[in-house]
Motif scaffolding. Structure first.
Motif, PDB file in Angstrom:
ATOM      1  N   LEU A   1      89.898  68.662  12.708  1.00 13.13           N
ATOM      2  CA  LEU A   1      88.537  68.295  13.056  1.00 13.13           C
ATOM      3  C   LEU A   1      87.467  69.716  12.881  1.00 13.13           C
ATOM      4  O   LEU A   1      86.315  69.235  12.418  1.00 13.13           O
ATOM      5  CB  LEU A   1      88.549  67.739  14.461  1.00 13.13           C
ATOM      6  CG  LEU A   1      87.033  67.218  15.015  1.00 13.13           C
ATOM      7  CD1 LEU A   1      86.398  66.373  14.245  1.00 13.13           C
ATOM      8  CD2 LEU A   1      87.291  67.051  16.340  1.00 13.13           C
ATOM      9  N   ALA A   2      88.016  70.631  13.152  1.00 14.65           N
ATOM     10  CA  ALA A   2      87.328  71.945  13.117  1.00 14.65           C
ATOM     11  C   ALA A   2      86.756  71.921  11.625  1.00 14.65           C
ATOM     12  O   ALA A   2      85.571  72.353  11.102  1.00 14.65           O
ATOM     13  CB  ALA A   2      87.715  73.239  13.514  1.00 14.65           C
TER      14      ALA A   2
ATOM     15  N   LEU B   1      86.446  69.816   9.301  1.00 14.92           N
ATOM     16  CA  LEU B   1      85.709  68.701   8.970  1.00 14.92           C
ATOM     17  C   LEU B   1      84.077  69.137   9.265  1.00 14.92           C
ATOM     18  O   LEU B   1      83.261  68.959   8.643  1.00 14.92           O
ATOM     19  CB  LEU B   1      85.898  67.549   9.761  1.00 14.92           C
ATOM     20  CG  LEU B   1      87.145  66.465   8.776  1.00 14.92           C
ATOM     21  CD1 LEU B   1      87.429  65.504   9.912  1.00 14.92           C
ATOM     22  CD2 LEU B   1      86.578  66.022   7.564  1.00 14.92           C
ATOM     23  N   THR B   2      84.234  69.586  10.526  1.00 15.79           N
ATOM     24  CA  THR B   2      82.697  69.957  10.964  1.00 15.79           C
ATOM     25  C   THR B   2      82.248  71.185  10.210  1.00 15.79           C
ATOM     26  O   THR B   2      81.125  71.152   9.938  1.00 15.79           O
ATOM     27  CB  THR B   2      82.973  70.590  12.538  1.00 15.79           C
ATOM     28  OG1 THR B   2      83.459  69.311  13.214  1.00 15.79           O
ATOM     29  CG2 THR B   2      81.514  70.731  13.172  1.00 15.79           C
ATOM     30  N   LEU B   3      83.367  72.192   9.936  1.00 14.91           N
ATOM     31  CA  LEU B   3      82.514  73.401   8.985  1.00 14.91           C
ATOM     32  C   LEU B   3      82.178  72.963   7.656  1.00 14.91           C
ATOM     33  O   LEU B   3      81.032  73.215   7.255  1.00 14.91           O
ATOM     34  CB  LEU B   3      83.700  74.489   8.967  1.00 14.91           C
ATOM     35  CG  LEU B   3      84.080  75.384  10.306  1.00 14.91           C
ATOM     36  CD1 LEU B   3      85.259  75.996  10.046  1.00 14.91           C
ATOM     37  CD2 LEU B   3      83.059  76.106  10.686  1.00 14.91           C
TER      38      LEU B   3
ATOM     39  N   ALA C   1      81.132  69.949   6.782  1.00 10.20           N
ATOM     40  CA  ALA C   1      80.141  68.941   7.044  1.00 10.20           C
ATOM     41  C   ALA C   1      78.713  70.172   7.128  1.00 10.20           C
ATOM     42  O   ALA C   1      77.740  69.460   6.735  1.00 10.20           O
ATOM     43  CB  ALA C   1      80.393  68.032   8.071  1.00 10.20           C
ATOM     44  N   ALA C   2      78.956  71.034   7.721  1.00  8.69           N
ATOM     45  CA  ALA C   2      77.732  71.770   8.201  1.00  8.69           C
ATOM     46  C   ALA C   2      77.368  72.885   6.727  1.00  8.69           C
ATOM     47  O   ALA C   2      76.524  73.542   6.963  1.00  8.69           O
ATOM     48  CB  ALA C   2      78.034  72.693   9.326  1.00  8.69           C
TER      49      ALA C   2
ATOM     50  N   PHE D   1      77.848  66.206   4.995  1.00  5.37           N
ATOM     51  CA  PHE D   1      78.458  65.175   5.526  1.00  5.37           C
ATOM     52  C   PHE D   1      79.173  64.110   4.621  1.00  5.37           C
ATOM     53  O   PHE D   1      78.648  64.121   3.428  1.00  5.37           O
ATOM     54  CB  PHE D   1      77.483  64.620   6.722  1.00  5.37           C
ATOM     55  CG  PHE D   1      77.154  65.475   7.839  1.00  5.37           C
ATOM     56  CD1 PHE D   1      77.939  65.315   9.085  1.00  5.37           C
ATOM     57  CD2 PHE D   1      76.147  66.524   7.712  1.00  5.37           C
ATOM     58  CE1 PHE D   1      77.788  66.009  10.167  1.00  5.37           C
ATOM     59  CE2 PHE D   1      76.183  67.276   8.965  1.00  5.37           C
ATOM     60  CZ  PHE D   1      76.686  67.139  10.087  1.00  5.37           C
TER      61      PHE D   1
ATOM     62  N   LEU E   1      83.685  60.737  11.942  1.00  2.74           N
ATOM     63  CA  LEU E   1      83.081  61.749  13.065  1.00  2.74           C
ATOM     64  C   LEU E   1      81.823  62.587  12.296  1.00  2.74           C
ATOM     65  O   LEU E   1      81.037  63.223  12.846  1.00  2.74           O
ATOM     66  CB  LEU E   1      83.872  62.554  13.728  1.00  2.74           C
ATOM     67  CG  LEU E   1      84.898  61.780  14.825  1.00  2.74           C
ATOM     68  CD1 LEU E   1      86.096  62.701  15.421  1.00  2.74           C
ATOM     69  CD2 LEU E   1      84.084  61.245  15.959  1.00  2.74           C
ATOM     70  N   VAL E   2      82.207  62.550  10.844  1.00  7.20           N
ATOM     71  CA  VAL E   2      81.336  63.433  10.318  1.00  7.20           C
ATOM     72  C   VAL E   2      80.308  62.780   9.208  1.00  7.20           C
ATOM     73  O   VAL E   2      80.072  63.230   8.049  1.00  7.20           O
ATOM     74  CB  VAL E   2      81.829  64.646   9.603  1.00  7.20           C
ATOM     75  CG1 VAL E   2      82.125  65.631  10.721  1.00  7.20           C
ATOM     76  CG2 VAL E   2      83.009  64.299   8.705  1.00  7.20           C
TER      77      VAL E   2
END
Length: 243
Positions: free
Chosen positions: A91-92, A94-96, A98-99, A104, A183-184
């Protein structure tokens, strides 16, 4: 109505499976789009993302594992690489991603899932090749085989069961992890769960979770059958006797 009843209604409604406007649509650029209100379309997108992630992981891990396993070198490095890859929270990542400039959507998901799929393939491929009995290797060299022939005709067939097991583990874990894509801004079956939770339709969320679990178990069962088929008959017989 109860959560179970809502889940049953969602799963037994035809529109839930094929969507209100069909399974597929078009993006602004004319490319194919999987409709978000169709379970079947989301399953196809889910499997597509999982296959892409495992394909990337296998393209990197298989050659590396085969080479290092044949040389009987790099066992420590292989373990470190595998452990570091496992330790990275999906999940981390994915967030990195996506940012970052990746953005995304499904691309970030595929890259993150590929990192997650990498360790089992690398570890099992290396272990399978390096674990071939030294006497077998020496006998092959004694018959005049080259190093490449020994690797491809002796070591690789004996390593196939472990390699197949690594691929099976990798695929199953990826299928079970890809729902985080929603989530992304990605697609796949996670869309059902995330959308349902956001709108407090908990029966639909339960139904989505059941679909993901069923898909992962089905994929694992199919790959288990395939793993058995690619295992040489003498090795299957030996495993049956040992059991």
């Amino acid at each position: 109505m109860s959560t179970l009843g809502d889940a049953w209604d969602y799963l037994t409604t035809a529109t839930s499976w094929v969507g209100a406007n069909g399974m597929f649509g078009e993006n602004f650029d004319g490319s194919l789009r999987f409709q978000r209100d169709s379970i079947l379309a989301l399953i196809l997108e889910h499997l597509q993302m999982s296959a892409a992630a495992v394909g990337i992981a296998a393209a990197l891990a298989l050659p590396l594992g085969l080479w290092l396993g044949h040389l009987r070198k790099g066992g420590g490095a292989t373990t470190v690489i595998a452990n570091v890859s496992r330790a990275m929270p999906t999940l981390a990542l994915l967030t990195l991603f996506a940012a970052s400039s990746i953005g995304f959507g499904n691309r970030a998901v595929i890259i993150a899932a590929a990192i997650f799929a990498f360790p089992p393939i690398l570890t099992n491929t290396y272990t399978g090749m390096a674990g071939v009995d030294a006497d077998v290797r020496e006998a092959a060299f004694g018959q005049g085989m080259t190093k490449l022939q020994v690797a491809l005709r002796v070591e690789l067939p004996l390593a196939v069961p472990l390699i197949a097991a690594g691929l099976r583990t990798s695929v199953t874990q990826t299928v079970a992890t890809v729902p985080l894509a929603a989530l992304v801004g990605g697609g796949g079956l996670g869309v059902i769960i995330v959308t349902a939770l956001a709108t407090q339709r908990y029966g639909q969320a339960l139904a989505g979770a059941l679909i993901v679990a069923t898909l992962a178990l089905s994929v694992d069962w199919l790959l288990g059958r395939l793993q058995r088929r690619v295992t040489p008959a003498p090795l299957r017989d030996r495993a049956r006797v040992a059991a």
